[in-house]
Motif scaffolding. Structure first.
Motif, PDB file in Angstrom:
ATOM      1  N   ASP A  76      35.922  81.461  59.774  1.00 59.84           N
ATOM      2  CA  ASP A  76      36.868  81.956  58.784  1.00 59.84           C
ATOM      3  C   ASP A  76      38.073  81.175  58.404  1.00 59.84           C
ATOM      4  O   ASP A  76      38.874  81.222  57.543  1.00 59.84           O
ATOM      5  N   ALA A  77      37.915  79.916  58.841  1.00 62.01           N
ATOM      6  CA  ALA A  77      39.120  78.570  58.702  1.00 62.01           C
ATOM      7  C   ALA A  77      40.557  79.260  59.048  1.00 62.01           C
ATOM      8  O   ALA A  77      41.402  78.802  58.629  1.00 62.01           O
ATOM      9  N   SER A  78      40.442  80.331  59.863  1.00 65.83           N
ATOM     10  CA  SER A  78      41.998  81.081  60.336  1.00 65.83           C
ATOM     11  C   SER A  78      42.535  81.515  58.901  1.00 65.83           C
ATOM     12  O   SER A  78      43.575  82.097  58.902  1.00 65.83           O
ATOM     13  N   MET A  79      41.777  81.554  57.838  1.00 67.04           N
ATOM     14  CA  MET A  79      42.345  81.942  56.694  1.00 67.04           C
ATOM     15  C   MET A  79      41.644  83.022  55.931  1.00 67.04           C
ATOM     16  O   MET A  79      40.656  82.870  55.066  1.00 67.04           O
ATOM     17  N   ARG A  80      41.579  84.271  56.958  1.00 70.96           N
ATOM     18  CA  ARG A  80      40.503  85.330  56.428  1.00 70.96           C
ATOM     19  C   ARG A  80      40.633  85.991  54.895  1.00 70.96           C
ATOM     20  O   ARG A  80      39.592  86.367  54.438  1.00 70.96           O
ATOM     21  N   GLY A  81      41.978  85.977  54.396  1.00 67.62           N
ATOM     22  CA  GLY A  81      41.938  86.165  52.911  1.00 67.62           C
ATOM     23  C   GLY A  81      41.345  85.251  51.915  1.00 67.62           C
ATOM     24  O   GLY A  81      41.301  85.683  50.660  1.00 67.62           O
ATOM     25  N   ARG A  82      41.038  84.094  52.274  1.00 69.75           N
ATOM     26  CA  ARG A  82      40.469  83.182  51.581  1.00 69.75           C
ATOM     27  C   ARG A  82      39.191  82.746  52.027  1.00 69.75           C
ATOM     28  O   ARG A  82      38.965  81.531  52.709  1.00 69.75           O
ATOM     29  N   PRO A  83      37.977  83.606  51.893  1.00 73.49           N
ATOM     30  CA  PRO A  83      36.731  83.260  52.464  1.00 73.49           C
ATOM     31  C   PRO A  83      36.188  81.743  52.032  1.00 73.49           C
ATOM     32  O   PRO A  83      35.345  81.169  52.765  1.00 73.49           O
ATOM     33  N   SER A  84      36.733  81.138  50.816  1.00 75.19           N
ATOM     34  CA  SER A  84      36.249  80.100  50.435  1.00 75.19           C
ATOM     35  C   SER A  84      36.763  78.843  51.198  1.00 75.19           C
ATOM     36  O   SER A  84      36.210  77.544  51.099  1.00 75.19           O
ATOM     37  N   ALA A  85      37.759  79.040  51.939  1.00 73.26           N
ATOM     38  CA  ALA A  85      38.345  78.016  52.731  1.00 73.26           C
ATOM     39  C   ALA A  85      37.229  77.831  53.930  1.00 73.26           C
ATOM     40  O   ALA A  85      37.358  76.594  54.336  1.00 73.26           O
ATOM     41  N   ALA A  86      36.509  78.590  54.170  1.00 71.27           N
ATOM     42  CA  ALA A  86      35.636  78.360  55.442  1.00 71.27           C
ATOM     43  C   ALA A  86      34.372  77.419  54.998  1.00 71.27           C
ATOM     44  O   ALA A  86      33.762  77.588  53.868  1.00 71.27           O
ATOM     45  N   GLY A  87      34.328  76.297  55.595  1.00 71.37           N
ATOM     46  CA  GLY A  87      33.144  75.282  55.241  1.00 71.37           C
ATOM     47  C   GLY A  87      33.793  74.373  54.166  1.00 71.37           C
ATOM     48  O   GLY A  87      33.067  73.654  53.698  1.00 71.37           O
ATOM     49  N   GLY A  88      35.142  74.307  53.470  1.00 70.04           N
ATOM     50  CA  GLY A  88      35.529  73.821  52.574  1.00 70.04           C
ATOM     51  C   GLY A  88      35.939  72.260  53.325  1.00 70.04           C
ATOM     52  O   GLY A  88      36.069  72.072  54.465  1.00 70.04           O
ATOM     53  N   HIS A  89      36.471  71.433  52.299  1.00 73.54           N
ATOM     54  CA  HIS A  89      37.055  70.209  52.760  1.00 73.54           C
ATOM     55  C   HIS A  89      38.481  70.183  53.170  1.00 73.54           C
ATOM     56  O   HIS A  89      39.232  70.849  52.585  1.00 73.54           O
ATOM     57  N   VAL A  90      38.835  69.419  54.105  1.00 77.67           N
ATOM     58  CA  VAL A  90      40.280  69.296  54.736  1.00 77.67           C
ATOM     59  C   VAL A  90      40.595  68.032  54.321  1.00 77.67           C
ATOM     60  O   VAL A  90      40.022  66.935  54.893  1.00 77.67           O
ATOM     61  N   VAL A  91      42.022  67.682  54.049  1.00 81.07           N
ATOM     62  CA  VAL A  91      42.716  66.372  53.767  1.00 81.07           C
ATOM     63  C   VAL A  91      43.814  66.649  54.676  1.00 81.07           C
ATOM     64  O   VAL A  91      44.684  67.443  54.690  1.00 81.07           O
ATOM     65  N   ALA A  92      43.791  65.543  55.602  1.00 81.72           N
ATOM     66  CA  ALA A  92      44.750  65.491  56.858  1.00 81.72           C
ATOM     67  C   ALA A  92      45.710  64.185  56.404  1.00 81.72           C
ATOM     68  O   ALA A  92      45.382  63.201  56.126  1.00 81.72           O
ATOM     69  N   ALA A  93      46.913  64.799  56.123  1.00 84.62           N
ATOM     70  CA  ALA A  93      47.813  63.559  55.483  1.00 84.62           C
ATOM     71  C   ALA A  93      48.929  63.345  56.731  1.00 84.62           C
ATOM     72  O   ALA A  93      49.553  64.264  57.217  1.00 84.62           O
ATOM     73  N   CYS A  94      49.235  62.037  56.952  1.00 82.02           N
ATOM     74  CA  CYS A  94      50.067  61.609  57.950  1.00 82.02           C
ATOM     75  C   CYS A  94      50.853  60.458  57.516  1.00 82.02           C
ATOM     76  O   CYS A  94      50.233  59.531  56.787  1.00 82.02           O
ATOM     77  N   ARG A  95      51.905  59.882  58.286  1.00 80.75           N
ATOM     78  CA  ARG A  95      52.473  58.641  57.959  1.00 80.75           C
ATOM     79  C   ARG A  95      51.753  57.505  58.407  1.00 80.75           C
ATOM     80  O   ARG A  95      51.735  56.506  57.772  1.00 80.75           O
ATOM     81  N   ASP A  96      51.044  57.668  59.510  1.00 80.04           N
ATOM     82  CA  ASP A  96      50.530  56.450  59.954  1.00 80.04           C
ATOM     83  C   ASP A  96      48.932  56.900  60.585  1.00 80.04           C
ATOM     84  O   ASP A  96      48.823  57.059  61.879  1.00 80.04           O
ATOM     85  N   PRO A  97      48.069  56.891  59.658  1.00 74.96           N
ATOM     86  CA  PRO A  97      46.706  57.526  60.089  1.00 74.96           C
ATOM     87  C   PRO A  97      45.965  56.392  61.225  1.00 74.96           C
ATOM     88  O   PRO A  97      45.324  56.824  62.173  1.00 74.96           O
ATOM     89  N   SER A  98      46.546  55.122  61.186  1.00 72.72           N
ATOM     90  CA  SER A  98      45.766  54.310  62.191  1.00 72.72           C
ATOM     91  C   SER A  98      46.210  54.514  63.505  1.00 72.72           C
ATOM     92  O   SER A  98      45.466  54.314  64.770  1.00 72.72           O
ATOM     93  N   SER A  99      47.443  55.375  63.707  1.00 74.38           N
ATOM     94  CA  SER A  99      47.812  55.774  65.220  1.00 74.38           C
ATOM     95  C   SER A  99      47.402  57.066  65.533  1.00 74.38           C
ATOM     96  O   SER A  99      47.814  57.709  66.388  1.00 74.38           O
ATOM     97  N   ALA A 100      46.929  57.829  64.594  1.00 73.25           N
ATOM     98  CA  ALA A 100      46.563  59.133  64.841  1.00 73.25           C
ATOM     99  C   ALA A 100      45.014  59.626  65.340  1.00 73.25           C
ATOM    100  O   ALA A 100      44.134  59.758  64.800  1.00 73.25           O
ATOM    101  N   THR A 101      45.284  59.213  66.693  1.00 77.77           N
ATOM    102  CA  THR A 101      43.970  59.226  67.557  1.00 77.77           C
ATOM    103  C   THR A 101      43.239  60.361  67.466  1.00 77.77           C
ATOM    104  O   THR A 101      41.775  60.659  67.391  1.00 77.77           O
ATOM    105  N   ALA A 102      43.903  61.734  67.464  1.00 79.69           N
ATOM    106  CA  ALA A 102      43.325  63.168  67.591  1.00 79.69           C
ATOM    107  C   ALA A 102      42.518  63.285  66.132  1.00 79.69           C
ATOM    108  O   ALA A 102      41.680  63.832  66.231  1.00 79.69           O
ATOM    109  N   LEU A 103      43.346  62.864  64.984  1.00 79.49           N
ATOM    110  CA  LEU A 103      42.405  63.064  63.808  1.00 79.49           C
ATOM    111  C   LEU A 103      41.512  61.863  63.791  1.00 79.49           C
ATOM    112  O   LEU A 103      40.265  62.483  63.048  1.00 79.49           O
ATOM    113  N   ALA A 104      41.413  60.872  64.332  1.00 82.75           N
ATOM    114  CA  ALA A 104      40.264  60.054  64.291  1.00 82.75           C
ATOM    115  C   ALA A 104      39.382  60.664  65.144  1.00 82.75           C
ATOM    116  O   ALA A 104      37.854  60.496  64.644  1.00 82.75           O
ATOM    117  N   GLU A 105      39.463  61.498  66.047  1.00 86.52           N
ATOM    118  CA  GLU A 105      38.422  62.255  66.906  1.00 86.52           C
ATOM    119  C   GLU A 105      37.891  63.142  65.874  1.00 86.52           C
ATOM    120  O   GLU A 105      36.499  63.459  66.025  1.00 86.52           O
TER     121      GLU A 105
END
Length: 339
Positions: A76-105
């Motif tokens: 349910d994407a943890s957003m139960r009131g917005r069923p369209s969020a489940a299976g949707g696309h996610v954009v993760a924004a941060c200052r330095d993607p090159s060092s964001a190892t958890a996001l890379a995983e």
């Protein structure tokens, strides 16, 4: 840049997404969970099931990172009131993607559904570039959750216990990151938020037409069945003027109070638009992240929350609130916070 970015026209192929959903249902669940213990659910696969786009800023760690994980994994994407969020696309924004190892995983596990973009909320050019990237790739942002904040920087910045400790550079840095930055993100993503509201309503009417509903011609039907795009800014209870009984922490308190006012202004302005946007403020409680690390000693037992708990509670609020709640400030437990 003062020039208007071109709007990306993309047609949502409902049949293609339904086919992807059926394929996902037939696919065995992934065993590559980031946790060694079994999950109470089967993580969603790397198959887009919805055109919905969720963007999380400050996504490389803490609450933001956990929000990205839950948006991708949970049925349910943890957003139960917005069923369209489940299976949707996610954009993760941060200052330095090159060092964001958890996001890379996570990106390795969800290469189709997860995008990672550079966005420093203190750099207007970076915000503009991120908005242009998302516009080109998706043409919409249905949910924008902003978690980036600064409270302390080792050797440079710390919460002030006295006015004598107030430092001009640190105060300006707090306002720039905690208040001005998130508001500039709204400025540059505004067209994508309006577009998400417009498309969600059009998709709701299309779904009604497919069901041969008599109400699909009613504009009110689309409004009732497709929530407006939403912006959720993480504030803090210490921002409340009415609740301030201890004083101190001048820069952080005041910068979060400024965020509250700017978010309220946006709520009023965007409610007047043809395709409105909902604005929320959220208090996560005290969460076991780097931001709270030096200040946990006096936290009452049971009041130091894991990022997983905080992310689930906050996303749940984002999912359930509607345009009627725009401009309001909610704590992690759903209670309204006084200003």
């Amino acid at each position: 840049s003062s020039s208007r970015r071109p709007r990306v026209a993309r047609v949502f192929d409902r049949r293609a997404f339904r086919g992807a959903a059926r394929a996902a249902a037939d696919e065995p669940s992934s065993s590559s969970s980031s946790s060694s213990s079994p999950l109470p659910f089967s993580p969603l696969p790397d198959v887009p099931l919805s055109p919905h786009v969720s963007l999380v800023s400050g996504a490389s760690r803490g609450i933001g990172l956990e929000m990205v994980r839950q948006l991708l994994e949970r049925p349910d994407a943890s957003m139960r009131g917005r069923p369209s969020a489940a299976g949707g696309h996610v954009v993760a924004a941060c200052r330095d993607p090159s060092s964001a190892t958890a996001l890379a995983e996570l990106r390795g596990r969800y290469p189709t559904r997860l995008s990672v973009v550079r966005m420093d909320v203190t750099d207007v050019a970076a915000i503009e570039a991120a908005a242009a990237t998302v516009a080109e790739a998706h043409g919409r942002v249905d949910a924008l959750v902003q978690t980036a904040a600064v409270l302390h920087v080792a050797g440079e910045m710390a919460p002030e216990t006295s006015i004598a400790r107030l430092d001009e550079r640190s105060a300006i840095a707090a306002f720039r990151t905690n208040a001005l930055g998130p508001t500039l993100v709204v400025k540059h993503f505004a067209n994508l938020l309006h577009e998400a509201t417009a498309r969600a309503r059009a998709e709701a009417k299309e779904a009604a037409a497919e069901k041969e509903s008599d109400s699909d011609s009613d504009a009110g039907y689309a409004r009732a069945h497709a929530p407006a795009a939403v912006v959720a800014n993480l504030s803090a209870r210490v921002s409340s003027v009415g609740d301030n009984r201890l004083g101190g922490w001048h820069s952080y308190r005041a910068s979060k109070s400024a965020l509250n006012q700017l978010t309220k202004n946006c709520a009023i302005e965007f409610a007047r638009k043809k395709h409105p946007v909902t604005f929320l403020l959220l208090h996560p409680g005290t969460v076991a992240t780097d931001l709270s690390a030096p200040f946990r000693r006096n936290v009452p037992e049971g009041k130091l929350f894991a990022p997983e708990f905080a992310a689930e509670r906050l996303l749940g609020i984002v999912g359930e609130k509607t345009q009627e709640d725009t401009g309001k400030f909610f704590a992690w437990d759903g209670e309204e916070v006084q200003w």
